[in-house]
Structures are given as C-alpha cells and as structure tokens.
Design an enzyme around this catalytic site. Structure first.
Site, PDB file in Angstrom:
ATOM      1  N   LYS A   1       0.834  -1.220   0.000  1.00 44.85           N
ATOM      2  CA  LYS A   1       0.000   0.000   0.000  1.00 44.85           C
ATOM      3  C   LYS A   1       0.865   1.267   0.000  1.00 44.85           C
ATOM      4  O   LYS A   1       0.628   2.190  -0.768  1.00 44.85           O
ATOM      5  CB  LYS A   1      -0.927   0.031   1.237  1.00 44.85           C
ATOM      6  CG  LYS A   1      -1.824  -1.186   1.367  1.00 44.85           C
ATOM      7  CD  LYS A   1      -2.743  -1.082   2.576  1.00 44.85           C
ATOM      8  CE  LYS A   1      -2.040  -1.112   3.925  1.00 44.85           C
ATOM      9  NZ  LYS A   1      -1.323  -2.354   4.212  1.00 44.85           N
TER      10      LYS A   1
ATOM     11  N   ARG B   1      -9.988   0.553   8.524  1.00 47.83           N
ATOM     12  CA  ARG B   1      -9.438  -0.739   8.898  1.00 47.83           C
ATOM     13  C   ARG B   1     -10.456  -1.636   9.594  1.00 47.83           C
ATOM     14  O   ARG B   1     -10.155  -2.760   9.950  1.00 47.83           O
ATOM     15  CB  ARG B   1      -8.309  -0.508   9.869  1.00 47.83           C
ATOM     16  CG  ARG B   1      -7.107  -1.327   9.510  1.00 47.83           C
ATOM     17  CD  ARG B   1      -5.942  -0.513   9.554  1.00 47.83           C
ATOM     18  NE  ARG B   1      -4.757  -1.285   9.727  1.00 47.83           N
ATOM     19  CZ  ARG B   1      -3.620  -0.920   9.188  1.00 47.83           C
ATOM     20  NH1 ARG B   1      -3.561   0.147   8.448  1.00 47.83           N
ATOM     21  NH2 ARG B   1      -2.557  -1.626   9.399  1.00 47.83           N
TER      22      ARG B   1
ATOM     23  N   ARG C   1      11.723  -5.634   5.187  1.00 46.47           N
ATOM     24  CA  ARG C   1      11.586  -4.181   4.956  1.00 46.47           C
ATOM     25  C   ARG C   1      12.576  -3.381   5.799  1.00 46.47           C
ATOM     26  O   ARG C   1      12.770  -3.634   6.991  1.00 46.47           O
ATOM     27  CB  ARG C   1      10.166  -3.733   5.307  1.00 46.47           C
ATOM     28  CG  ARG C   1      10.025  -2.217   5.228  1.00 46.47           C
ATOM     29  CD  ARG C   1       8.607  -1.742   5.239  1.00 46.47           C
ATOM     30  NE  ARG C   1       7.819  -2.294   6.311  1.00 46.47           N
ATOM     31  CZ  ARG C   1       6.504  -2.199   6.393  1.00 46.47           C
ATOM     32  NH1 ARG C   1       5.826  -1.581   5.431  1.00 46.47           N
ATOM     33  NH2 ARG C   1       5.869  -2.729   7.404  1.00 46.47           N
TER      34      ARG C   1
ATOM     35  N   ARG D   1      11.208  -1.281  11.215  1.00 46.88           N
ATOM     36  CA  ARG D   1      10.078  -0.835  12.037  1.00 46.88           C
ATOM     37  C   ARG D   1       9.894  -1.787  13.219  1.00 46.88           C
ATOM     38  O   ARG D   1      10.005  -3.007  13.050  1.00 46.88           O
ATOM     39  CB  ARG D   1       8.791  -0.833  11.197  1.00 46.88           C
ATOM     40  CG  ARG D   1       8.411   0.540  10.698  1.00 46.88           C
ATOM     41  CD  ARG D   1       7.298   0.559   9.706  1.00 46.88           C
ATOM     42  NE  ARG D   1       6.082  -0.134  10.065  1.00 46.88           N
ATOM     43  CZ  ARG D   1       4.994  -0.148   9.306  1.00 46.88           C
ATOM     44  NH1 ARG D   1       4.968   0.500   8.158  1.00 46.88           N
ATOM     45  NH2 ARG D   1       3.933  -0.803   9.674  1.00 46.88           N
TER      46      ARG D   1
ATOM     47  N   ARG E   1      -0.456  -8.794  13.554  1.00 49.78           N
ATOM     48  CA  ARG E   1      -0.994  -7.840  12.570  1.00 49.78           C
ATOM     49  C   ARG E   1      -1.782  -8.587  11.489  1.00 49.78           C
ATOM     50  O   ARG E   1      -2.832  -8.105  11.047  1.00 49.78           O
ATOM     51  CB  ARG E   1       0.152  -7.051  11.933  1.00 49.78           C
ATOM     52  CG  ARG E   1       0.769  -6.041  12.895  1.00 49.78           C
ATOM     53  CD  ARG E   1       2.114  -5.541  12.414  1.00 49.78           C
ATOM     54  NE  ARG E   1       2.060  -4.809  11.168  1.00 49.78           N
ATOM     55  CZ  ARG E   1       3.103  -4.640  10.356  1.00 49.78           C
ATOM     56  NH1 ARG E   1       4.281  -5.161  10.666  1.00 49.78           N
ATOM     57  NH2 ARG E   1       2.977  -3.959   9.241  1.00 49.78           N
TER      58      ARG E   1
END
Ligand code: AP5
Length: 226
Positions: free
Chosen positions: A13, A94, A133, A168, A179
């Site tokens: 996203k 969400r 990431r 992160r 998540r």
C-alpha cells in the site's frame, strides 16, 4: 481521484501510494504514518502526548489503535486544503466502524469515495516482505533486503550509498503474526462491505512494483473514463 488502497500488512500500500502520488499529484493519507509521527513525538518526554503513548502501545503489540484517535486524525487531515483535489487513503479504514465514519464524513464534505482497491497477496509472501523491509532513516524511502540486488548494499536515490536503514518495531516476526490476525478478523469484512457498495476493485499484488503499479493505473484509468 478519491480512493482507498486496502490490503494486508506488507501488500504494498505504501509503496504504490508513493507512485500514485507522483503520477496523480494527490496526497497519500496514511494513518500508519500519522500515528508514527504522533509516536515519535511521544518519545520525547517534553512533548509526550497521551495519544502518542496509547498509539505506541497498540502498534508495538500489532493491534489497532483506538477508533476515536484515528478518526480524529483523519477528520483533521481531510480538512486540509491539499485533500480537496483528491486523496489516496492508505491503511484506513481498517474496520467497519471506521468505514461507516468515513462514509459519513465524506458525504458531509460532498466528496464521496470513487473506489476501494484491494491489493491481493498470499500470506507467505507478506511475511517475507515485512521481515525484509528497511526504511531510510533520513528520507523515509522503503527498501527490502530480499529484493535488493544480491551482494550490493542498497542505494538511496536521495541519500546516496550506505543509507542509514531502520527496521520498524512492528516488523518483528512475533508482531507480524498478530498484525495479520487483526487484518483477517477486522479488516477483511470490509471487502464485502465495499463489494456491496459497488466500490471494490481487486488487483493481484504478487508481481514486481512496476507491474502492480500498471495494474492500479488500469483500474484508475477506467474509473476516470467514467
Ligand atoms: P500501517 O503503517 O498502515 O501498516 P500496515 O497496514 O501493516 O502496512 P505496512 O505499512 O506494513 O505495509 P504496506 O502494505 O504499506 O507495504 P509496503 O509498501 O511498505 O499500520 C501500522 C500500525 O498502525 C497498525 O498495525 C496499527 O497498529 C496502526 N494503524 C494504522 N492505521 C490504523 C487504523 N486505520 N486504525 C487503527 N490502527 C491503525 O511494502 C512492504 C515491503 O515490501 C517493503 O519492503 C517494500 O519494499 C516491499 N514491496 C512492496 N511492493 C513490492 C512488490 N510488488 N514486490 C516486491 N517487494 C515489494
């Protein structure tokens, strides 16, 4: 252009929103980024806000932050002048409560959603994208250790060779599982919600960044053609 980009954590996203911002000149509104800014403020005892501290606790556990906090941020952000020409909502809504509140807010503003685009990807790929990431500490650009050319340190177009890369806190393996669970339980019901509203478009996000971008652009071109 007034769209929502929806998808599981790691579906792309943020990456695709940045491409769409460059191509269409409308702002990306990411509740994750807005919350991370609030959390960064909370890291400093002098500027700590209750909001930032509550957001930090929820995010580090992989849970959703309170609807009231998120909705307050979205109302404020959508009322800024740059959002009048359009927006890309990234990571919002969400859950059903947020989707209903968004619909009411946009109706009040006279700017209803044109489309909700789901980036569809299987869970195995998501896990690898998230653990790999890394984010440039200086300019915020997103990298992935698995997709960088083998043996070469990432090169940041803005900051040069050897950028200072961060992981992160919620990209740790134990938080990623939570998540993904939250996505299944709370966000997936929005697929049916937006299908019924006639707004849902699905894009296969299991391809390189450019291919996924071209798929998104096809959906957007069809929307703009009416
Ligand atoms: P948020 O920041 O929104 O995170 P997320 O939805 O979990 O999504 P990510 O940012 O992890 O992934 P992405 O889909 O943007 O993927 P990306 O492009 O970076 O939210 C974080 C937290 O904030 C939540 O857990 C929650 O606590 C809170 N929060 C946020 N919004 C909220 C809300 N509305 N209500 C309540 N709480 C909220 O890509 C991932 C990696 O893959 C990168 O390394 C990238 O380089 C790579 N990649 C991307 N595309 C490709 C591709 N096509 N091929 C190969 N690699 C790719």
């Amino acid at each position: 252009m007034r769209i929502v980009l929806m998808g599981a954590p790691g579906s792309g996203k943020g990456t695709q929103s940045q491409r769409l911002v460059e191509a269409h000149g409308v702002p990306q509104i990411s509740t994750g980024d807005l919350l991370r800014e609030a959390v960064a403020g909370a890291a400093n005892a002098a500027t700590a806000t209750e909001l930032g501290l509550r957001a930090k606790t929820a995010m580090e556990a992989g849970k959703l932050v309170d609807d009231a906090i998120v909705l307050g941020m979205i109302r404020e952000r959508l009322s800024q002048p740059d959002a009048a020409k359009g927006f890309i909502l990234d990571g919002f809504p969400r859950n059903l409560r947020q989707a209903e509140a968004l619909e009411t807010l946009l109706a009040t503003l006279g700017r209803p959603l044109q489309a909700v685009i789901l980036l569809n990807l299987n869970l195995g790929i998501l896990f690898k994208r998230l653990t790999g990431r890394r984010i440039c500490q200086d300019c915020g650009r997103v990298f992935n250790v698995y997709t960088s050319p083998a043996g070469t340190p990432p090169h940041c177009p803005k900051c040069g060779d050897h950028p200072r890369l961060l992981q992160r806190p919620d990209d740790r393996e134990e938080v990623i599982g939570k998540r993904l669970e939250v996505f299944e339980a709370q966000t997936k019901p929005l697929i049916e919600y937006y299908q019924k509203a006639g707004l849902l478009h699905t894009v296969d996000a299991d391809a390189d960044v450019e291919t996924v971008f071209q798929r998104l652009e096809s959906v957007i071109a069809a929307l703009e053609a009416g």
